[in-house]
Design an enzyme around this catalytic site. Sequence first.
Site, PDB file in Angstrom:
ATOM      1  N   SER B 149       0.813  -1.322  -0.060  1.00  0.00           N
ATOM      2  CA  SER B 149      -0.151  -0.040   0.091  1.00  0.00           C
ATOM      3  C   SER B 149       0.779   1.280  -0.231  1.00  0.00           C
ATOM      4  O   SER B 149       1.844   1.271  -0.712  1.00  0.00           O
ATOM      5  CB  SER B 149      -1.019   0.067   1.304  1.00  0.00           C
ATOM      6  OG  SER B 149      -1.995   1.135   1.219  1.00  0.00           O
ATOM      7  N   ASP B 318      -9.485  -4.602  -5.825  1.00  0.00           N
ATOM      8  CA  ASP B 318      -8.913  -3.265  -5.251  1.00  0.00           C
ATOM      9  C   ASP B 318      -9.372  -1.939  -5.893  1.00  0.00           C
ATOM     10  O   ASP B 318      -9.073  -1.687  -7.205  1.00  0.00           O
ATOM     11  CB  ASP B 318      -7.456  -3.350  -5.183  1.00  0.00           C
ATOM     12  CG  ASP B 318      -6.758  -2.240  -4.201  1.00  0.00           C
ATOM     13  OD1 ASP B 318      -7.503  -1.249  -4.148  1.00  0.00           O
ATOM     14  OD2 ASP B 318      -5.442  -2.466  -3.861  1.00  0.00           O
ATOM     15  N   HIS B 351      -8.349  -4.038  -1.474  1.00  0.00           N
ATOM     16  CA  HIS B 351      -6.891  -3.612  -1.104  1.00  0.00           C
ATOM     17  C   HIS B 351      -6.470  -4.289  -0.079  1.00  0.00           C
ATOM     18  O   HIS B 351      -5.192  -4.641   0.160  1.00  0.00           O
ATOM     19  CB  HIS B 351      -7.271  -2.141  -0.772  1.00  0.00           C
ATOM     20  CG  HIS B 351      -5.914  -1.388  -0.457  1.00  0.00           C
ATOM     21  ND1 HIS B 351      -4.848  -1.452  -1.628  1.00  0.00           N
ATOM     22  CD2 HIS B 351      -5.409  -0.839   0.660  1.00  0.00           C
ATOM     23  CE1 HIS B 351      -3.757  -0.839  -1.023  1.00  0.00           C
ATOM     24  NE2 HIS B 351      -4.212  -0.266   0.186  1.00  0.00           N
TER      25      HIS B 351
END
Lengths: 383, 383
Positions: B149, B318, B351
């Site tokens: 991330s 995501d 995600h």
Amino acid sequence: MAEFIPPGTRWVDLPSPFPIKRGGALHGARMAYETWGTLNAAHDNAILVLTGMSPDAHAASNTGNPAPGWWEWMIGPGKPIDTQRWFVLCVNALGSCKGSTGPASINPNTGASYRLDFPELSIEDGADAALAVVRELGIEQLACVLGNSMGGMTALSLLARHPGIARSHINICGAARALPFSIAIRSLQREAIRLDPHWNGGDYSEDHYPENGMRMARKLGVVTYRSALEWDGRFGRVRLDAEQREDDEPFGLEFEVESYLEAHARRFVRKYDPNCYLYLSRSMDWFDLGEAHGGDTLHGLSSIEGVHSALVIGVKTDILFPIQQQEEIAAGLRNAGCETRFLPMPSPQGHDAFLVDAARFGPAVTSFLRTLPATQIFTNRVA
Amino acid sequence: MAEFIPPGTRWVDLPSPFPIKRGGALHGARMAYETWGTLNAAHDNAILVLTGMSPDAHAASNTGNPAPGWWEWMIGPGKPIDTQRWFVLCVNALGSCKGSTGPASINPNTGASYRLDFPELSIEDGADAALAVVRELGIEQLACVLGNSMGGMTALSLLARHPGIARSHINICGAARALPFSIAIRSLQREAIRLDPHWNGGDYSEDHYPENGMRMARKLGVVTYRSALEWDGRFGRVRLDAEQREDDEPFGLEFEVESYLEAHARRFVRKYDPNCYLYLSRSMDWFDLGEAHGGDTLHGLSSIEGVHSALVIGVKTDILFPIQQQEEIAAGLRNAGCETRFLPMPSPQGHDAFLVDAARFGPAVTSFLRTLPATQIFTNRVA
């Protein structure tokens, strides 16, 4: 609270009392609508358009209001919904603030706005109210009922509750039930409004208005109506000009995409009643066509009767009403014996593609409506 | 404001002054870190883990802190990042409130918390600060730098700014630049905090804390970290029990998914400093590896030197760091001459899949790390 009624709006009075699914009834309620084209002598060329949450009934320009409507490229002479052949009727949703009775309307029992005294509104109530307009215009059976987004829910509800009401159906970016992800997004939007101290339990005024809450709700809406893919092509990483920046504001707007959202929100905030927003938003969360079938949505769809052909369109980049939901609608309608065409569109614009992707949605609707048989009322009744 | 430092945390002092990319410098700043496994004699078996925005450095249990970490199934003896072979180092991000210096830390020049006097933080500053920890531990070259991330951004920045710092790279749900869609979401989260009157321009206290703003920001975060698909399987349309409902609260919580979000937000709100949230959130918006290459992100990636092999993993569901961004990273690294494996995972969790989908991410990391050659420092320098 205020209502925002386009010029040229016409009304149909709802039966009074008009019973509400979750309890209670409306008295002296009415539905706003607009029309295009001419109802033929057999009254069998009518198409009903059911809208998303925020649009009014002004889907396209007409004699009553020559201003462009929100679906101007879709409805008109020679357009995909060709008003030389079809009589098109668009109703403003029950519970809205754009002409039909809703929380911002006057409650005849008190002489003041309903606000939170409006009864708990369901999609099913909107379907029944739309039916009342259809009947009032002398239409026994629609050639087609078309619903977008929330209107796609309303259309399915109408078909399920009133078998035989339409010979065909177009469902665009709709859903047969609310998904938890969509519920989560709408719940956040409602929370933003509720948290605004100016909302004040629904008792706000023009001077004390939940502007910040509405701005947040609308921005979150716009984000989920679009897609990452589209915005990358549209905004990229472009910064605002120096004079547009909020440099004095810590963590203020800096990118073009932020300013786009802000402008969108500002345009919306004072033109939509916050309580109406809350009621319609929640009605979507509650919707599940499987409710009467033990929560089996597919069974609810499969039980729809009397629809001979359907076009179901979804958008692969839609995160709010994801493509699986339109696949589900198509599968259910096929189970119901309806000849169904399912079109998963690769439009980059997300949920809102149906409003802007004329190049894809126009031909799809044109081609489907052309396949409909010459006007003729089908009936299951024995003569 | 407050800091939330796990037990067993160790620190490295940053060079003082520590220059900040957008101007200014930090004095007496420090970085929090934890380690697992043993650094070998050649100091060439180190893997650096760079985290997302909110986690601390406690990625897994260790002697300093036996509590399970946020990536417990990934790091340990016999686990995908096998600490019998590798020396694993995880740093808490610069600007965080979990041990490393950030807006909630004491400014030595004033004796009070920095708050908004903290300099404008960029991803690049986080990369330089992580490098300082690596160097302080006596590591010349990492066997691998792994980022998730936001950490995926930091890792790319580290590789671009310090050629040769790592022989290999694992990028998980990362991005080489912020997309306008992600900027829009983060901008809304920041606005929710800024609009909370208790935020008070960053000058809040425990008693007057922007709790509503943080709750909204976190809820929106959780929504975008997950996916519609996963939540449908997990929550469906299950309602809360009568005693959990907020029936007295108009438009209060009703569905299980709403209560899940609320519980998530409540756990987070008082354990993360709002100003730190604002600074780190904005640093992601600013990130673009193409900045020094006329905005050409791919060129920025292609200019990375010295990485021999890479594993890039994305998740098809995501919406915050969409799969196209990991495709872009993989394409750029290949251009850079790096042997790159790209894995688009079908995980339903969006995600956050890398935190929970051990069945897919574990074997992918295991298999990549196994292919790495026996420990050996590569260098471009002529001996």
